[in-house]
Write an enzyme that holds these catalytic residues in place. Structure first.
Site, PDB file in Angstrom:
ATOM      1  N   ASP A 193       0.840  -1.202   0.000  1.00  0.00           N
ATOM      2  CA  ASP A 193       0.000   0.000   0.000  1.00  0.00           C
ATOM      3  C   ASP A 193       0.877   1.256   0.000  1.00  0.00           C
ATOM      4  O   ASP A 193       0.582   2.243  -0.685  1.00  0.00           O
ATOM      5  CB  ASP A 193      -0.930  -0.005   1.222  1.00  0.00           C
ATOM      6  N   HIS A 220      -5.459  -3.569   5.466  1.00  0.00           N
ATOM      7  CA  HIS A 220      -5.092  -3.893   4.088  1.00  0.00           C
ATOM      8  C   HIS A 220      -6.286  -4.453   3.311  1.00  0.00           C
ATOM      9  O   HIS A 220      -6.293  -5.605   2.899  1.00  0.00           O
ATOM     10  CB  HIS A 220      -3.908  -4.878   4.059  1.00  0.00           C
TER      11      HIS A 220
HETATM   12  N1  LIG Z   1      -0.389  -8.486   1.964  1.00  0.00           N
HETATM   13  C1  LIG Z   1      -0.417  -8.074   0.721  1.00  0.00           C
HETATM   14  O1  LIG Z   1      -0.197  -6.887   0.460  1.00  0.00           O
HETATM   15  C2  LIG Z   1      -0.716  -9.015  -0.391  1.00  0.00           C
HETATM   16  C3  LIG Z   1      -1.165 -10.281  -0.126  1.00  0.00           C
HETATM   17  N2  LIG Z   1      -1.399 -11.162  -1.151  1.00  0.00           N
HETATM   18  C4  LIG Z   1      -1.876 -12.500  -0.776  1.00  0.00           C
HETATM   19  O2  LIG Z   1      -0.777 -13.416  -0.809  1.00  0.00           O
HETATM   20  C5  LIG Z   1      -1.278 -14.750  -0.981  1.00  0.00           C
HETATM   21  C6  LIG Z   1      -0.482 -15.492  -2.041  1.00  0.00           C
HETATM   22  O3  LIG Z   1      -0.648 -14.894  -3.302  1.00  0.00           O
HETATM   23  P1  LIG Z   1       0.042 -15.528  -4.623  1.00  0.00           P
HETATM   24  O4  LIG Z   1       1.469 -15.820  -4.370  1.00  0.00           O
HETATM   25  O5  LIG Z   1      -0.332 -14.663  -5.759  1.00  0.00           O
HETATM   26  O6  LIG Z   1      -0.751 -16.917  -4.723  1.00  0.00           O
HETATM   27  P2  LIG Z   1      -0.291 -18.273  -5.462  1.00  0.00           P
HETATM   28  O7  LIG Z   1      -1.491 -19.127  -5.559  1.00  0.00           O
HETATM   29  O8  LIG Z   1       0.460 -17.940  -6.695  1.00  0.00           O
HETATM   30  O9  LIG Z   1       0.752 -18.898  -4.434  1.00  0.00           O
HETATM   31  C7  LIG Z   1       0.369 -19.358  -3.185  1.00  0.00           C
HETATM   32  C8  LIG Z   1       1.261 -20.505  -2.798  1.00  0.00           C
HETATM   33  O10 LIG Z   1       0.871 -20.952  -1.503  1.00  0.00           O
HETATM   34  C9  LIG Z   1       1.017 -22.352  -1.498  1.00  0.00           C
HETATM   35  N3  LIG Z   1       0.260 -22.971  -0.419  1.00  0.00           N
HETATM   36  C10 LIG Z   1      -1.047 -23.281  -0.358  1.00  0.00           C
HETATM   37  N4  LIG Z   1      -1.340 -23.908   0.794  1.00  0.00           N
HETATM   38  C11 LIG Z   1      -0.180 -23.968   1.489  1.00  0.00           C
HETATM   39  C12 LIG Z   1       0.183 -24.498   2.753  1.00  0.00           C
HETATM   40  N5  LIG Z   1      -0.708 -25.077   3.538  1.00  0.00           N
HETATM   41  N6  LIG Z   1       1.472 -24.385   3.129  1.00  0.00           N
HETATM   42  C13 LIG Z   1       2.381 -23.796   2.345  1.00  0.00           C
HETATM   43  N7  LIG Z   1       2.106 -23.283   1.139  1.00  0.00           N
HETATM   44  C14 LIG Z   1       0.834 -23.378   0.725  1.00  0.00           C
HETATM   45  C15 LIG Z   1       0.550 -22.801  -2.875  1.00  0.00           C
HETATM   46  O11 LIG Z   1       1.010 -24.099  -3.170  1.00  0.00           O
HETATM   47  C16 LIG Z   1       1.169 -21.724  -3.751  1.00  0.00           C
HETATM   48  O12 LIG Z   1       2.440 -22.093  -4.203  1.00  0.00           O
HETATM   49  C17 LIG Z   1      -2.767 -14.585  -1.329  1.00  0.00           C
HETATM   50  O13 LIG Z   1      -3.545 -14.824  -0.190  1.00  0.00           O
HETATM   51  C18 LIG Z   1      -2.875 -13.121  -1.725  1.00  0.00           C
HETATM   52  O14 LIG Z   1      -4.155 -12.599  -1.552  1.00  0.00           O
HETATM   53  C19 LIG Z   1      -1.185 -10.819  -2.454  1.00  0.00           C
HETATM   54  C20 LIG Z   1      -0.729  -9.566  -2.766  1.00  0.00           C
HETATM   55  C21 LIG Z   1      -0.517  -8.543  -1.773  1.00  0.00           C
HETATM   56  O1  LIG Z   2      -5.716  -7.343  -4.071  1.00  0.00           O
HETATM   57  C1  LIG Z   2      -5.379  -8.500  -3.731  1.00  0.00           C
HETATM   58  O2  LIG Z   2      -6.163  -9.442  -3.639  1.00  0.00           O
HETATM   59  C2  LIG Z   2      -3.949  -8.734  -3.382  1.00  0.00           C
HETATM   60  C3  LIG Z   2      -3.507  -7.664  -2.485  1.00  0.00           C
HETATM   61  O3  LIG Z   2      -3.697  -7.714  -1.288  1.00  0.00           O
HETATM   62  C4  LIG Z   2      -2.970  -6.438  -3.095  1.00  0.00           C
HETATM   63  O4  LIG Z   2      -2.573  -6.445  -4.269  1.00  0.00           O
HETATM   64  O5  LIG Z   2      -2.910  -5.422  -2.387  1.00  0.00           O
END
Ligand SMILES: NC(=O)C1=CN([C@@H]2O[C@H](COP(=O)(O)OP(=O)(O)OC[C@H]3O[C@@H](n4cnc5c(N)ncnc54)[C@H](O)[C@@H]3O)[C@@H](O)[C@H]2O)C=CC1
Ligand SMILES: O=C([O-])CC(=O)C(=O)O
Length: 356
Positions: A193, A220
C-alpha cells in the site's frame, strides 16, 4: 591421484543430493548440501518463506537470495519446491538455499529461523473481495502458525496471506494458545500500500517515487487502507480532486491488478518487491540498525482496535515502537472512522476462527 579421488567423491556426493526423488522423500538432501557450503558462508540471518513456490513466493525467494543479510534461506511449499529451490540455489550470492516439500517437512523448514515470511494461500479473482479468501486461507495460516509456535517461537513473522485484516488476528490467537505470543514479533505486511501510494503520489507531483514517503495506516483491504496525504514527505498539498483520486487509486490498487490479470491472480511482482523491502527492514532492525521505520499492521494501542497499521520502528525485538497517527485533516478523520468500522469486524472474524 588422491586429490582426484577426493574431488570425484565430492562430485558424487553433490549429484546424489540433487536427485529429486531423494528430495521428495523428505531426506533434506539440499539441506545436507547447504550445510557443506554454510561452513564458508557469510554470517547472517536464517529466513524461511512459506508458500515459496507461488506467484509471490518465487520472486520473493529470488529477492531474499540477493539480500546480503541472509545466510540461510528455507523455501517451503506444499508443491513444486524442488524446482524453485534448484533454480534459486544456482544464484552466486551468499545465502545457502534449502527446499522443503509438504507438511511433514514443515518442522525442518522452520527450526532455527530468525524470520518467517508467509505468502501461502489463494489469491483473488475478479469480483472477489479479500475477505472471500478467508475460508481457505484462515486454515492455511493457522497450520503454518502452529508450526512456527512449535519450531521457531522466537522468529519474527511477516504475514502476507489475505485477508491480512483477519489473518494477523488468527496468527496472534494461535500464538496465544501456544503460549508463545509476542506482539512485537507479529507483523502484517502492508508495504505494498505504501509502495503504491509513493508511486501514485510521485506521478501527480512529477517527482521520482524514491523521494516520496506516504504513510498508509489502518489495514489492508478497501476503505481500511488509509493514505495520510496530509503527511506526505516532501510536504505537498493536493486539491480535493487529487486527494479523492489518489485515495481511491491507493485503496483499489489490488483490485486494479486483479482485473488487469483477468483471472490469473493478483499482484505478485510488486508484492514480492514490497515483501522483500519490508523483510529487509526487519533484518536491518534485527541487526541493530537504528531508525528503521516502516508501516505495518500490528498489535496496537493507537486506536481502540487490537490491531492497526501505522508506522513502527523495527529493532532487535521486532516492532519495538508503534507510532501514533499524527495530525489528521477532516477528510482523513472521516476515512479513519470508516476504516475502523470495517476493521473491527475483520479482526473479530479472525479471533473467532480460533476461539470458536
Ligand atoms: N499483503 C499483501 O499486500 C498481499 C497479499 N497477497 C496474498 O498473498 C497470498 C499469495 O498470493 P500468490 O502468491 O499470488 O498466490 P499463489 O497461488 O500464486 O501462491 C500461493 C502458494 O501458496 C502455497 N500454499 C497453499 N497452501 C499452502 C500451505 N498449507 N502451506 C504452504 N504453502 C501453501 C501454494 O502451493 C502456492 O504455491 C494470497 O492470499 C494473496 O491474496 C497478495 C498480494 C498482496
Ligand atoms: O488485491 C489483492 O487481492 C492482493 C492484495 O492484497 C494487493 O494487491 O494489495
Amino acid at each position: 591421484m588422491e586429490a582426484r579421488a577426493g574431488a570425484n567423491q565430492r562430485i558424487a556426493r553433490i549429484s546424489a543430493h540433487l536427485q529429486p526423488s531423494n528430495f521428495q522423500e523428505g531426506s533434506d538432501v539440499l539441506l545436507k548440501r547447504g550445510e557443506c557450503r554454510a561452513k564458508g558462508g557469510a554470517p547472517g540471518f536464517k529466513v524461511a518463506i512459506l508458500g515459496a513456490a507461488g506467484g509471490i513466493g518465487q520472486s520473493l525467494s529470488l529477492l531474499m537470495k540477493m539480500n546480503p543479510l541472509v545466510s540461510v534461506l528455507h523455501l517451503y511449499d506444499v508443491v513444486n519446491t524442488p524446482g524453485v529451490t534448484a533454480d534459486v540455489s544456482h544464484m552466486d550470492t551468499g545465502a545457502v538455499v534449502r527446499g522443503f516439500l509438504g507438511q511433514q517437512q514443515l518442522e525442518s523448514a522452520l527450526t532455527g529461523m530468525d524470520l518467517v515470511i508467509i505468502p501461502a494461500g489463494v489469491p483473488r479473482k475478479p469480483g472477489m473481495t479479500r475477505d472471500d479468501l478467508f475460508k481457505i486461507n484462515a486454515g492455511i495460516v493457522r497450520t503454518l502458525c502452529e508450526g512456527i509456535a512449535k519450531s521457531c517461537p522466537n522468529a519474527i513473522v511477516n504475514l502476507i496471506s489475505n485477508p491480512v485484516n483477519s489473518t494477523v488476528a488468527i496468527a496472534a490467537e494461535v500464538f496465544k494458545k501456544a503460549g508463545t505470543y509476542d506482539p512485537k514479533r507479529l507483523l502484517g505486511v502492508t508495504t505494498l500500500d505504501v509502495v503504491r501510494a509513493n508511486t501514485f503520489v510521485a506521478e501527480i507531483l512529477g517527482v521520482d517515487p524514491r523521494e516520496v514517503d506516504v504513510p498508509v495506516v489502518g489495514g489492508h483491504a478497501g476503505v481500511t487502507i488509509l493514505p495520510l496525504l496530509s503527511q506526505v514527505k516532501p510536504p505537498s498539498s493536493f486539491t480535493a480532486e487529487e486527494t479523492e483520486y489518489l485515495t481511491n487509486r491507493i485503496q483499489n490498487g489490488g483490485t486494479e491488478v486483479v482485473e488487469a490479470k483477468a483471472g490469473a491472480g493478483s499482484a505478485t511482482l510488486s508484492m514480492a518487491y514490497a515483501a522483500a523491502k519490508f523483510a529487509g527492514a526487519c533484518l536491518r532492525g534485527l541487526k541493530g540498525e537504528a531508525g528503521v521505520v516502516e508501516c505495518a499492521f500490528v498489535d496496537s494501542q493507537v486506536t481502540e482496535l487490537p490491531f492497526f497499521a501505522t508506522k513502527v520502528r523495527l529493532g532487535r525485538a521486532g516492532a519495538e515502537e508503534v507510532y501514533q497517527l499524527g495530525p489528521l485533516n477532516e477528510y482523513e478523520r472521516i476515512g479513519l472512522e470508516k476504516a475502523k468500522r470495517e476493521l473491527a469486524g475483520s479482526i473479530q472474524k479472525g479471533v473467532e476462527f480460533i476461539r470458536k
